[in-house]
Scaffold this motif. Structure first.
Motif, PDB file in Angstrom:
ATOM      1  N   ALA A 163      -5.412   8.301   5.189  1.00 48.55           N
ATOM      2  CA  ALA A 163      -4.762   7.381   6.129  1.00 48.55           C
ATOM      3  C   ALA A 163      -5.786   6.686   7.013  1.00 48.55           C
ATOM      4  CB  ALA A 163      -3.736   8.123   6.981  1.00 48.55           C
ATOM      5  N   GLY A 164      -6.747   7.452   7.536  1.00 45.63           N
ATOM      6  CA  GLY A 164      -7.788   6.850   8.356  1.00 45.63           C
ATOM      7  C   GLY A 164      -8.613   5.851   7.573  1.00 45.63           C
ATOM      8  N   TRP A 165      -8.921   6.187   6.312  1.00 43.38           N
ATOM      9  CA  TRP A 165      -9.668   5.270   5.445  1.00 43.38           C
ATOM     10  C   TRP A 165      -8.892   3.973   5.251  1.00 43.38           C
ATOM     11  CZ3 TRP A 165      -8.415   2.910   0.876  1.00 43.38           C
ATOM     12  CH2 TRP A 165      -9.450   2.252   0.216  1.00 43.38           C
ATOM     13  N   PHE A 166      -7.594   4.095   4.995  1.00 37.76           N
ATOM     14  CA  PHE A 166      -6.770   2.905   4.788  1.00 37.76           C
ATOM     15  C   PHE A 166      -6.772   2.004   6.018  1.00 37.76           C
ATOM     16  CE2 PHE A 166      -2.577   1.497   6.284  1.00 37.76           C
ATOM     17  CZ  PHE A 166      -2.498   0.300   5.588  1.00 37.76           C
ATOM     18  N   ARG A 167      -6.550   2.579   7.194  1.00 31.37           N
ATOM     19  CA  ARG A 167      -6.477   1.742   8.388  1.00 31.37           C
ATOM     20  C   ARG A 167      -7.813   1.045   8.663  1.00 31.37           C
ATOM     21  NH1 ARG A 167      -3.860   6.361  10.248  1.00 31.37           N
ATOM     22  NH2 ARG A 167      -5.608   6.932  11.587  1.00 31.37           N
ATOM     23  N   SER A 168      -8.901   1.773   8.429  1.00 33.07           N
ATOM     24  CA  SER A 168     -10.220   1.221   8.738  1.00 33.07           C
ATOM     25  C   SER A 168     -10.697   0.216   7.700  1.00 33.07           C
ATOM     26  CB  SER A 168     -11.223   2.364   8.862  1.00 33.07           C
ATOM     27  OG  SER A 168     -12.531   1.873   9.024  1.00 33.07           O
ATOM     28  N   LYS A 169     -10.521   0.538   6.423  1.00 37.70           N
ATOM     29  CA  LYS A 169     -11.132  -0.251   5.359  1.00 37.70           C
ATOM     30  C   LYS A 169     -10.204  -1.297   4.744  1.00 37.70           C
ATOM     31  CE  LYS A 169     -14.875   2.182   5.747  1.00 37.70           C
ATOM     32  NZ  LYS A 169     -16.079   1.585   6.402  1.00 37.70           N
ATOM     33  N   VAL A 170      -8.905  -1.129   4.907  1.00 37.89           N
ATOM     34  CA  VAL A 170      -7.956  -2.058   4.273  1.00 37.89           C
ATOM     35  C   VAL A 170      -7.142  -2.818   5.320  1.00 37.89           C
ATOM     36  CG1 VAL A 170      -6.043  -2.269   2.626  1.00 37.89           C
ATOM     37  CG2 VAL A 170      -7.822  -0.525   2.268  1.00 37.89           C
ATOM     38  N   VAL A 196       0.863  -1.182   0.000  1.00 42.20           N
ATOM     39  CA  VAL A 196       0.000   0.000   0.000  1.00 42.20           C
ATOM     40  C   VAL A 196       0.900   1.232   0.000  1.00 42.20           C
ATOM     41  CG1 VAL A 196      -1.758   1.329   1.229  1.00 42.20           C
ATOM     42  CG2 VAL A 196      -1.850  -1.180   1.236  1.00 42.20           C
ATOM     43  N   MET A 197       0.671   2.136  -0.960  1.00 45.44           N
ATOM     44  CA  MET A 197       1.419   3.398  -1.017  1.00 45.44           C
ATOM     45  C   MET A 197       0.411   4.539  -1.007  1.00 45.44           C
ATOM     46  SD  MET A 197       4.731   2.643  -1.315  1.00 45.44           S
ATOM     47  CE  MET A 197       5.557   3.950  -2.216  1.00 45.44           C
ATOM     48  N   GLY A 198       0.460   5.351   0.047  1.00 51.60           N
ATOM     49  CA  GLY A 198      -0.458   6.476   0.162  1.00 51.60           C
ATOM     50  C   GLY A 198       0.225   7.800  -0.137  1.00 51.60           C
ATOM     51  N   PRO A 199      -0.530   8.898  -0.209  1.00 51.41           N
ATOM     52  CA  PRO A 199       0.042  10.222  -0.499  1.00 51.41           C
ATOM     53  C   PRO A 199       0.610  10.857   0.762  1.00 51.41           C
ATOM     54  CG  PRO A 199      -2.307  10.435  -0.229  1.00 51.41           C
ATOM     55  CD  PRO A 199      -1.996   8.967  -0.043  1.00 51.41           C
ATOM     56  N   GLY A 206       5.391   8.519   8.289  1.00 51.90           N
ATOM     57  CA  GLY A 206       4.545   8.397   9.462  1.00 51.90           C
ATOM     58  C   GLY A 206       3.111   8.827   9.251  1.00 51.90           C
ATOM     59  N   GLN A 207       2.812   9.478   8.125  1.00 54.40           N
ATOM     60  CA  GLN A 207       1.459  10.009   7.952  1.00 54.40           C
ATOM     61  C   GLN A 207       0.424   8.906   7.778  1.00 54.40           C
ATOM     62  OE1 GLN A 207       1.148  12.903   4.796  1.00 54.40           O
ATOM     63  NE2 GLN A 207      -0.660  13.854   5.694  1.00 54.40           N
ATOM     64  N   GLY A 208       0.827   7.754   7.281  1.00 57.39           N
ATOM     65  CA  GLY A 208      -0.096   6.636   7.171  1.00 57.39           C
ATOM     66  C   GLY A 208      -0.562   6.145   8.528  1.00 57.39           C
ATOM     67  N   ARG A 209       0.171   6.528   9.588  1.00 54.44           N
ATOM     68  CA  ARG A 209      -0.201   6.146  10.954  1.00 54.44           C
ATOM     69  C   ARG A 209      -0.971   7.244  11.672  1.00 54.44           C
ATOM     70  NH1 ARG A 209       5.476   5.438  13.115  1.00 54.44           N
ATOM     71  NH2 ARG A 209       6.181   6.315  11.132  1.00 54.44           N
ATOM     72  N   ARG A 210      -1.187   8.355  10.959  1.00 52.79           N
ATOM     73  CA  ARG A 210      -1.878   9.477  11.592  1.00 52.79           C
ATOM     74  C   ARG A 210      -3.061   9.894  10.704  1.00 52.79           C
ATOM     75  NH1 ARG A 210       3.682  10.805  12.209  1.00 52.79           N
ATOM     76  NH2 ARG A 210       3.543  12.291  10.508  1.00 52.79           N
TER      77      ARG A 210
END
Length: 645
Positions: free
Chosen positions: A367-374, A341-344, A348-352
């Motif tokens: 980031a919140g969408w990724f943690r919740s849905k993926v 998974v590569m986000g924009p 550390g932003q993928g954790r916040r």
């Protein structure tokens, strides 16, 4: 001078006026302490319990471990464990806020696992904060670089073994998760993993510190961040000593110091083992190669499902996540065990929270969408027997279009509904950038080590400064650099249709220098239209999209540096950080080329010396740099262009 008799008389009068008992007028040396010998906080209203334990390792060393158990979890209603092993103070990690709610107490990375009722475990790695033992930076696996019987793999195995035997509320399943250094320790858990380890999620892991993560990029030393980080990590067990600068703009600090080695010595870093090690290994020798995590894990079977998470604008470990996926994907041909998974995001932003980065705004909290849905459905499947989710093999956010995209492979491979074609954009005369081959010639500039190109607009602040904006520099507006005479600029006309790129750009330069060594910095930039009515501040914004540095002495071999032949056009192949982006109509594509990126990277003296870390003032010389655009010597940028079918 007041006599002692007067003092005693005054004390007596004071005692009588306050009603103190007889004899109280005698001066006492202390008063009874109002602080109890042991204070027990009241946590009756907390929604979790916290246990602090010292977990024994196989060599007798004990590691400080914090176990946070939601009160809804009991011996009869068991839950999985999600574990993070950190050098950044586990005690501080589990008291992010002094809150009775577990969701507020732990890092934001744990938000979905807390909602899912997981037991949260944080542990200090050996030698840091509350843990016993000796500290070694990113302690290597047992082998040529680590002749001891312990490493992060054994420590993780021993910790998991203790947890599943001593936490009766556990369901016997453990997941490991963490970012950056914690991402490294997460991956080490997969080396000879404990049977109870069922899944791992490394965020932005440190993979190869020489090729493109924390310490070097293609041989250029990342002095602006590395010295401060090493000092904080190794000067004390608790991180009590902080690197000092003495001035607001550290551009001047580094420039006055001269070499990275000179500044390190002035700050006492020559006392620290890791600084001594990396300064003795400036080239990609066996010491680095034997610690490269992607190479190490590629030699082992994949036993633990893994979701590798990275950021397209990670200012610290942009190399690691895609490099690890590239190494492991061939071992998982069906795409069931290894996901990317590569986000924009920055580091550390993928954790916040992931709504914006610098001047850029995204489609909601990415980031919140990724943690919740993926991420969370992925964890729940392996740790709680939840239904198997349809996890994409590769999921990458497309900047410019602000959409998530799924891919079957990565990089330089296409999604189902498109065709990939690498297209070469040539550097042309008159500062033009286009798809036609160049007719001939070169462009030149003078690189002066006394006036290096700043990596972002000055003042350049330390990465730890509260107002530094350190996490945003990879999307900075590049107009500050493009106006300098020592930076070459090439750009297209405004695009008439979208251009979508996905994968790894490669800069293929023919370049010459009047010196015997040189750095080459290549930046791909999305130039916004002159006016953006919906957001006027973005008018003409030169958004850096992908950029990196290459140290010329490693042109032929990263492990065997050689001087450059002066004034000879040599070919350089420079892989740039991966992209997933759409250049929109009205935007331009720009390329900037320069020979310094200061003070983030140390200056190349432009005279070949054995070790640039310790270059002397007399080694730094001006050099005339030429970028060639002639038949047979055409400089170009290969872009992984995608076209819909």
């Amino acid at each position: 001078m007041v006599s002692q008799q007067i003092i005693r008389s005054l004390a007596c009068v004071l005692a009588l006026s306050l009603g103190w008992p007889a004899g109280a007028s005698q001066l006492v040396k202390t008063l009874p302490s109002e602080t109890p010998e042991k204070f027990t906080p009241s946590v009756e209203g907390f929604d979790y319990t916290k246990r602090e334990v010292m977990v024994p390792m196989r060599d007798g060393v004990k590691l400080k471990t914090f176990i946070l158990i939601p009160k809804r979890v009991t011996k009869d209603a068991k839950a999985p464990i999600i574990m993070t092993r950190t050098p950044y103070n586990a005690g501080g990690r589990v008291t992010r806020f002094n809150s009775p709610r577990l969701l507020a107490a732990v890092p934001q990375m744990n938000d979905t696992t807390v909602d899912a009722g997981y037991i949260v475990v944080y542990q200090d790695v050996r030698g840091k904060f509350g843990s016993e033992g000796d500290y070694v930076m990113t302690r290597p696996l047992r082998g040529p670089v680590n002749p001891t019987r312990v490493d992060h793999a054994t420590d993780t195995f021993d910790t998991i073994d203790w947890l599943v035997k001593n936490v009766p509320e556990s369901n016997g399943r453990v997941g490991a998760m963490g970012g950056s250094y914690e991402g490294y320790t997460t991956l080490m858990a997969t080396v000879n993993p404990h049977p109870a380890l069922k899944v791992v999620v490394p965020f932005a892991p440190m993979i190869d510190g020489w090729m493109g993560d924390d310490w070097f990029h293609n041989g250029a030393f990342r002095q602006g961040a590395a010295l401060e980080f090493i000092y904080g990590q190794q000067s004390t067990r608790s991180g009590a000593f902080k690197f000092w600068w003495g001035e607001y703009d550290i551009y001047d600090t580094f420039l006055r110091a001269g070499s990275a080695g000179a500044l390190a010595k002035a700050r006492g870093l020559d006392q620290l083992g890791f600084w001594r090690a990396i300064s003795e290994h400036p080239s990609y020798d066996a010491w680095w190669q034997e610690q490269a995590v992607d190479k190490l894990l590629a030699q082992l079977p994949i036993k633990v499902p893994m979701m590798i998470v990275g950021g397209l604008f990670d200012q610290e470990d942009i190399y690691g996540s895609p490099a690890l996926y590239k190494a492991l994907a061939p071992k998982d041909p069906t795409g069931q065990l290894v996901h990317l998974v590569m986000g924009p995001w920055n580091h550390g932003q993928g954790r916040r929270e992931g709504r914006a980065l610098g001047a850029l705004e995204f489609n909601g909290d990415t980031a919140g969408w990724f943690r919740s849905k993926v991420m969370q459905p992925f964890l729940d499947h392996y740790l709680k027997d939840a239904p198997k989710p349809s996890t994409p093999r590769v999921l990458v956010y497309e900047t410019g279009a602000d959409e998530w995209r799924q891919y079957d492979h990565w990089p330089r491979s296409c999604a189902v509904a498109c065709v990939e074609k690498s297209r070469s954009m040539y550097l042309l005369s008159g500062g033009r950038l286009g798809f036609e081959a160049p007719a001939g010639g070169y462009d030149e500039y003078v690189s002066d080590p006394a006036k290096p190109v700043p990596y972002r607009p000055r003042p350049n602040l330390p990465m730890s400064a509260p107002d530094s904006g350190w996490g945003e520099w990879l999307v900075d507006d590049q107009r500050h650099a493009g106006t300098r005479t020592d930076v070459l600029v090439y750009q297209t006309e405004p695009l008439t249709e979208p251009m979508r790129v996905a994968g790894q750009p490669i800069a293929r330069l023919f370049a010459s220098t009047s010196g015997t060594d040189s750095d080459w910095v290549v930046k791909i930039i999305d130039v916004w239209p002159d006016e953006v009515p919906s957001k006027p501040s973005m008018g003409g914004y030169q958004q850096m999209l992908s950029a990196d540095i290459f140290r010329g002495r490693y042109r032929a071999s990263p492990s065997n540096p050689q001087p450059l032949t002066a004034n000879e056009a040599l070919h350089y192949e420079i892989p740039l950080p991966q992209v997933n982006h759409t250049f929109q109509p009205g935007h331009r594509i720009m390329v900037q080329i320069q020979s310094s990126w200061f003070p983030l990277y140390d200056r190349n003296p432009q005279t070949f010396v054995p070790n640039i870390m310790f270059a002397k003032p007399e080694n730094y010389v001006k050099a005339t740099q030429r970028i060639w655009r002639a038949p047979g010597k055409s400089s170009q940028i290969d872009l992984p262009v995608l076209r819909t079918r």
